[in-house]
Structure formats: C-alpha cells, structure tokens
Scaffold this motif. Sequence first.
Motif, PDB file in Angstrom:
ATOM      1  N   ALA A  91       0.837  -1.202   0.000  1.00 24.72           N
ATOM      2  CA  ALA A  91       0.000   0.000   0.000  1.00 24.72           C
ATOM      3  C   ALA A  91       0.874   1.256   0.000  1.00 24.72           C
ATOM      4  N   TYR A  92       1.917   1.256   0.824  1.00 26.52           N
ATOM      5  CA  TYR A  92       2.830   2.403   0.850  1.00 26.52           C
ATOM      6  C   TYR A  92       3.489   2.585  -0.511  1.00 26.52           C
ATOM      7  N   MET A  93       3.996   1.498  -1.065  1.00 29.00           N
ATOM      8  CA  MET A  93       4.711   1.573  -2.338  1.00 29.00           C
ATOM      9  C   MET A  93       3.790   2.074  -3.453  1.00 29.00           C
ATOM     10  N   ALA A  94       2.567   1.578  -3.509  1.00 29.58           N
ATOM     11  CA  ALA A  94       1.634   2.001  -4.550  1.00 29.58           C
ATOM     12  C   ALA A  94       1.293   3.487  -4.417  1.00 29.58           C
ATOM     13  N   ALA A  95       1.158   3.951  -3.180  1.00 32.35           N
ATOM     14  CA  ALA A  95       0.785   5.348  -2.961  1.00 32.35           C
ATOM     15  C   ALA A  95       1.943   6.315  -3.233  1.00 32.35           C
ATOM     16  N   ARG A  96       3.147   5.940  -2.902  1.00 36.58           N
ATOM     17  CA  ARG A  96       4.275   6.872  -2.953  1.00 36.58           C
ATOM     18  C   ARG A  96       5.208   6.684  -4.140  1.00 36.58           C
ATOM     19  N   GLN A  97       5.032   5.632  -4.920  1.00 38.31           N
ATOM     20  CA  GLN A  97       5.962   5.344  -6.014  1.00 38.31           C
ATOM     21  C   GLN A  97       6.081   6.482  -7.032  1.00 38.31           C
ATOM     22  N   PRO A  98       4.982   7.084  -7.499  1.00 34.81           N
ATOM     23  CA  PRO A  98       5.143   8.157  -8.502  1.00 34.81           C
ATOM     24  C   PRO A  98       5.975   9.344  -8.001  1.00 34.81           C
ATOM     25  N   ALA A  99       5.717   9.790  -6.798  1.00 31.98           N
ATOM     26  CA  ALA A  99       6.464  10.937  -6.264  1.00 31.98           C
ATOM     27  C   ALA A  99       7.923  10.566  -6.015  1.00 31.98           C
ATOM     28  N   LEU A 100       8.161   9.379  -5.489  1.00 29.27           N
ATOM     29  CA  LEU A 100       9.535   8.959  -5.232  1.00 29.27           C
ATOM     30  C   LEU A 100      10.275   8.657  -6.526  1.00 29.27           C
ATOM     31  N   TYR A 101       9.554   8.216  -7.545  1.00 25.28           N
ATOM     32  CA  TYR A 101      10.193   7.987  -8.845  1.00 25.28           C
ATOM     33  C   TYR A 101      10.706   9.310  -9.415  1.00 25.28           C
ATOM     34  N   ARG A 102       9.928  10.362  -9.239  1.00 23.55           N
ATOM     35  CA  ARG A 102      10.356  11.677  -9.724  1.00 23.55           C
ATOM     36  C   ARG A 102      11.678  12.074  -9.070  1.00 23.55           C
ATOM     37  N   THR A 103      11.785  11.862  -7.768  1.00 25.43           N
ATOM     38  CA  THR A 103      13.028  12.159  -7.067  1.00 25.43           C
ATOM     39  C   THR A 103      14.167  11.288  -7.597  1.00 25.43           C
ATOM     40  N   ALA A 104      13.887  10.007  -7.803  1.00 22.54           N
ATOM     41  CA  ALA A 104      14.911   9.092  -8.329  1.00 22.54           C
ATOM     42  C   ALA A 104      15.371   9.546  -9.706  1.00 22.54           C
ATOM     43  N   TYR A 105      14.429   9.981 -10.550  1.00 24.61           N
ATOM     44  CA  TYR A 105      14.790  10.448 -11.894  1.00 24.61           C
ATOM     45  C   TYR A 105      15.671  11.694 -11.817  1.00 24.61           C
ATOM     46  N   LEU A 106      15.309  12.598 -10.946  1.00 25.20           N
ATOM     47  CA  LEU A 106      16.088  13.822 -10.818  1.00 25.20           C
ATOM     48  C   LEU A 106      17.484  13.551 -10.267  1.00 25.20           C
ATOM     49  N   LEU A 107      17.604  12.552  -9.406  1.00 26.91           N
ATOM     50  CA  LEU A 107      18.922  12.192  -8.885  1.00 26.91           C
ATOM     51  C   LEU A 107      19.759  11.447  -9.920  1.00 26.91           C
ATOM     52  N   ALA A 108      19.129  10.515 -10.631  1.00 27.12           N
ATOM     53  CA  ALA A 108      19.870   9.638 -11.543  1.00 27.12           C
ATOM     54  C   ALA A 108      20.066  10.247 -12.919  1.00 27.12           C
ATOM     55  N   GLY A 109      19.100  11.008 -13.410  1.00 26.08           N
ATOM     56  CA  GLY A 109      19.255  11.678 -14.693  1.00 26.08           C
ATOM     57  C   GLY A 109      18.672  10.948 -15.884  1.00 26.08           C
ATOM     58  N   ASP A 110      18.262   9.698 -15.741  1.00 22.54           N
ATOM     59  CA  ASP A 110      17.606   9.003 -16.844  1.00 22.54           C
ATOM     60  C   ASP A 110      16.625   7.972 -16.270  1.00 22.54           C
TER      61      ASP A 110
END
Length: 192
Positions: A31-50
């Motif tokens: 439930a946590y992962m489903a709710a927070r994945q989009p926002a945390l993915y954005r952070t991961a993308y900004l950190l990783a660059g691709d």
Amino acid sequence: MTATLVDMGSQTERADMSAPRRADKDADFSAYMAARQPALYRTAYLLAGDHASAEDLLQNAFAKLYLSWDKVRDREALDGYVRRIMVNENNSLWRRAWKRREHSTDTMPETGAHESYDDGLGGALWSYVSTLAPKQRSVVVLRYYEQLSEAEIADVLGISVGTVKSQASRALASLRARAPQSLNPHESGDER
C-alpha cells in the motif's frame, strides 16, 4: 539520545515472523509503495538523470525499505528514509569503477516529463543540473524540485545545515557560470 527511524530488533524476532504477520507486512508495504511510487520515482529520476537508472535506484530503495519494514518506528518519516536510501545509493553508484568508464555525450537520449507548465527553459536548465557533482545535485534536487527546507535536506543527507547551504551555493554558482544568458538574468545586464 535521540530516537532513530529504524529499530534494529533481535535476530530471533525477525526469524519468528508468523505467516499472518508477514501477510500484514506485505499488505502495508504494498500500500505504501503504490501510494508513494510516482512521487519517489520523480526524485529518483532527478537524482539519476535518466529513466532506466531512476527505475533501478527506486527499486533498490524499495528493496532496502522492505528489508527494514518491521524495524521502522516512525511511519510518518518513510519518505525521508527512502530519499536517504536513494541519495546514498546514487552517490555510491558514482564511486563504482564501471560508472567512471561511462562518458557523457552532447545529446541526451531521453527527456523527462514535466508535471506542470514549462516555459521551455526547464529542459535546458535540467541539462545543466544533470552535470553537477552528485552531492550538489542531491541538494539541488531536494531543495528546488522536492521543495524541502535546508534542515530537512540536512536530515535526509545526514549532513549539517551549513554543508547544505554551501553545496547549494556552489551548485547555483556553477549553474550560473554555465547557463546561457537566456537562462541567467544575472548576466543579462538586467540586475535590479
């Protein structure tokens, strides 16, 4: 002594997890992962660059969180805990030998999606942000993209507020020096 986010627990407690308790753990984590994945993915993308690296980074962070799920005391601080894992993972990736053999190119193969209106300068600015050193990039991403305060960034990264300020200052100076005049109002002679 201050309370920590993770309670280490004993080996016996972890080994004796019953099936219903494991099912509850899995349901809560899912439930946590489903709710927070989009926002945390954005952070991961900004950190990783691709996108590919961001997916790997987020997957590793969720795997580490799952392993520590029963030890997490403060469920309200989960996002900060996951951000900290991602920053640490991203920084450790840059230390690996195979990563140093990769070379940057003039063209980016992928571009990120914007969640809000972009006047055309966001993509250009991001190309400069992606060239920052990992620590500076982490501070810029958490401050200006995630909109965390300096104190929150210091907590996530495990550094002092002064270090956050100095890393942000150096990053912004580097961005100003590299950005063309259309992105840099300080050099256009339009200072107020």
